[in-house]
Design an enzyme around this catalytic site. Structure first.
Site, PDB file in Angstrom:
ATOM      1  CB  THR A 176      15.281  -5.963 -19.774  1.00 12.09           C
ATOM      2  OG1 THR A 176      15.167  -4.946 -18.781  1.00 12.09           O
ATOM      3  CG2 THR A 176      16.418  -6.906 -19.436  1.00 12.09           C
ATOM      4  CE  LYS A 217      12.672  -2.457 -21.792  1.00 14.11           C
ATOM      5  NZ  LYS A 217      11.661  -1.907 -20.888  1.00 14.11           N
ATOM      6  CG  ASP A 232       7.954  -1.798 -21.229  1.00 13.18           C
ATOM      7  OD1 ASP A 232       7.871  -2.850 -20.566  1.00 13.18           O
ATOM      8  OD2 ASP A 232       9.018  -1.411 -21.754  1.00 13.18           O
ATOM      9  CB  ALA A 262      11.518   4.175 -18.784  1.00 12.79           C
TER      10      ALA A 262
HETATM   11  P1  ATR Z   1      15.545   4.609 -19.539  1.00  9.80           P
HETATM   12  O1  ATR Z   1      15.591   3.667 -20.706  1.00  9.80           O
HETATM   13  O2  ATR Z   1      15.447   3.907 -18.198  1.00  9.80           O
HETATM   14  O3  ATR Z   1      14.518   5.670 -19.689  1.00  9.80           O
HETATM   15  P2  ATR Z   1      17.570   6.509 -20.295  1.00  9.80           P
HETATM   16  O4  ATR Z   1      17.122   6.459 -21.716  1.00  9.80           O
HETATM   17  O5  ATR Z   1      19.032   6.542 -19.963  1.00  9.80           O
HETATM   18  O6  ATR Z   1      17.008   5.276 -19.473  1.00  9.80           O
HETATM   19  O7  ATR Z   1      16.861   7.789 -19.619  1.00  9.80           O
HETATM   20  C1  ATR Z   1      17.038   8.120 -18.281  1.00  9.80           C
HETATM   21  C2  ATR Z   1      16.072   9.244 -17.914  1.00  9.80           C
HETATM   22  O8  ATR Z   1      16.228   9.565 -16.526  1.00  9.80           O
HETATM   23  C3  ATR Z   1      16.317  10.540 -18.665  1.00  9.80           C
HETATM   24  O9  ATR Z   1      15.092  11.213 -18.818  1.00  9.80           O
HETATM   25  C4  ATR Z   1      17.240  11.307 -17.707  1.00  9.80           C
HETATM   26  O10 ATR Z   1      17.222  12.691 -17.860  1.00  9.80           O
HETATM   27  P3  ATR Z   1      18.205  13.418 -18.955  1.00  9.80           P
HETATM   28  O11 ATR Z   1      17.557  13.201 -20.294  1.00  9.80           O
HETATM   29  O12 ATR Z   1      18.189  14.840 -18.543  1.00  9.80           O
HETATM   30  O13 ATR Z   1      19.536  12.749 -18.807  1.00  9.80           O
HETATM   31  C5  ATR Z   1      16.603  10.929 -16.402  1.00  9.80           C
HETATM   32  N1  ATR Z   1      17.522  11.055 -15.248  1.00  9.80           N
HETATM   33  C6  ATR Z   1      18.561  10.255 -14.945  1.00  9.80           C
HETATM   34  N2  ATR Z   1      19.145  10.654 -13.790  1.00  9.80           N
HETATM   35  C7  ATR Z   1      18.447  11.733 -13.355  1.00  9.80           C
HETATM   36  C8  ATR Z   1      18.541  12.596 -12.215  1.00  9.80           C
HETATM   37  N3  ATR Z   1      19.492  12.419 -11.277  1.00  9.80           N
HETATM   38  N4  ATR Z   1      17.636  13.588 -12.091  1.00  9.80           N
HETATM   39  C9  ATR Z   1      16.681  13.781 -13.025  1.00  9.80           C
HETATM   40  N5  ATR Z   1      16.530  12.989 -14.126  1.00  9.80           N
HETATM   41  C10 ATR Z   1      17.401  11.994 -14.285  1.00  9.80           C
END
Ligand code: ATR
Length: 273
Positions: free
Chosen positions: A65, A69, A105, A134
């Site tokens: 997790t 990943k 997933d 994700a």
């Molecule tokens: P995960 O593995 O959970 O997907 P990640 O790879 O860090 O974690 O990705 C987080 C996602 O949430 C990204 O799509 C991010 O957008 P950016 O690519 O623009 O950073 C999005 N995200 C995080 N915080 C956000 C916010 N406050 N508003 C909109 N999108 C957000």
């Protein structure tokens, strides 16, 4: 420790609140199987040596997790199609020489939507918010259900372009920006961002939910509230957090390890209770 009992675990950081040990213990009990499943807090730079040690000690499998990943993908000796499409691994299966990386997933999400919630995907308009690990994990299995369209939209507008170009052979996937969604309508909107962990919602135009639409957050618990509350205020007809996806991805992993898919409804009801 009894060497006859197969050993499994989940590796992450943080890991204290993981529900996976409880889920897998319940699956094992329901099938009368003896196994050990434990949670381990592992820092990113400890993942490679830990997996080598666990392999040498004959552990049978792991779930990975946050934040492991993608690193788990790189550390896998062989990989399933689902893992390759996602560029990420949430399930490791022991082989004689290393770890086989898989990703359950997306299969877990589709199972929760279609079998548990009765939400159709085939022929529907689907919007995926986010372009991180994700989001990448769910797109190929969603496309396999043959929706009319999968739009992918992200705060950073370049990532959806790349992802849609890579997955184009799998179906009708189109990149959008949050702004360019104005005027679109979707039957299913999936929040795969991590914004909810900060109490935030992606900045989206109003009017995205078609009549009867479902809003689904891949997160569960408090992190799912900001998006689901926003979706309710926007008129989404059905709301769900991702607890069912968590249980279903676990069942998929259990099946890959043990050759039998556990029944999930009692475990899900127990977690909801
Ligand atoms: P995960 O593995 O959970 O997907 P990640 O790879 O860090 O974690 O990705 C987080 C996602 O949430 C990204 O799509 C991010 O957008 P950016 O690519 O623009 O950073 C999005 N995200 C995080 N915080 C956000 C916010 N406050 N508003 C909109 N999108 C957000």
């Amino acid at each position: 420790m009894n060497a006859d009992v197969s050993r499994y675990g989940v590796l992450g950081q943080p890991i204290a609140h993981s529900k996976s040990p409880r889920i897998h213990a319940a699956f094992a009990a329901s099938l009368n199987q003896k196994l050990l499943y434990e949670a381990y807090e592992i820092a990113p730079d400890e993942l490679a040596p830990s997996l080598a040690r666990f392999h040498a000690d004959a552990w049978a499998g792991f779930n990975l997790t946050v934040p492991h990943k993608q690193a788990g993908f790189a550390l896998s000796e062989t990989r399933s199609d689902a893992a390759v499409a996602a560029g990420a691994v949430n399930t490791l299966i022991r082989t004689a020489t290393g770890w086989h990386g898989d990703n359950t997933d997306g299969a877990g999400l589709v199972r929760d939507l279609v079998a548990n919630l009765g939400v159709a995907i085939a022929g529907k308009r689907v919007l995926v918010l986010g372009a991180g690990g994700a989001a990448r994990g769910i797109l190929a299995p969603l496309l396999a259900e043959q929706p009319a369209i999968v739009a992918i939209s992200n705060r950073n507008p370049w990532k959806p372009e790349e992802i849609a170009a890579a997955l184009k052979p799998l179906g009708n996937i189109v990149p959008r920006t949050h702004l360019s969604l104005k005027g679109d309508q979707y039957d299913l909107v999936l929040n795969a961002t991590s914004a909810g962990h900060k109490g935030e919602v992606p900045r989206l135009p109003p009017g995205l939910f078609a009549p009867g639409a479902t809003a689904y957050d891949l997160n569960y618990g408090p992190a799912s509230r900001p998006f689901l509350d926003w979706a309710a205020a926007q008129g989404a007809s059905r709301l769900s957090d991702g607890l069912g996806m968590l249980v279903e991805q676990a069942a998929e992993a259990f099946q890959r390890w043990r050759g039998v898919r556990p029944e999930t409804s009692a475990v899900l009801a127990d977690l909801r209770g």
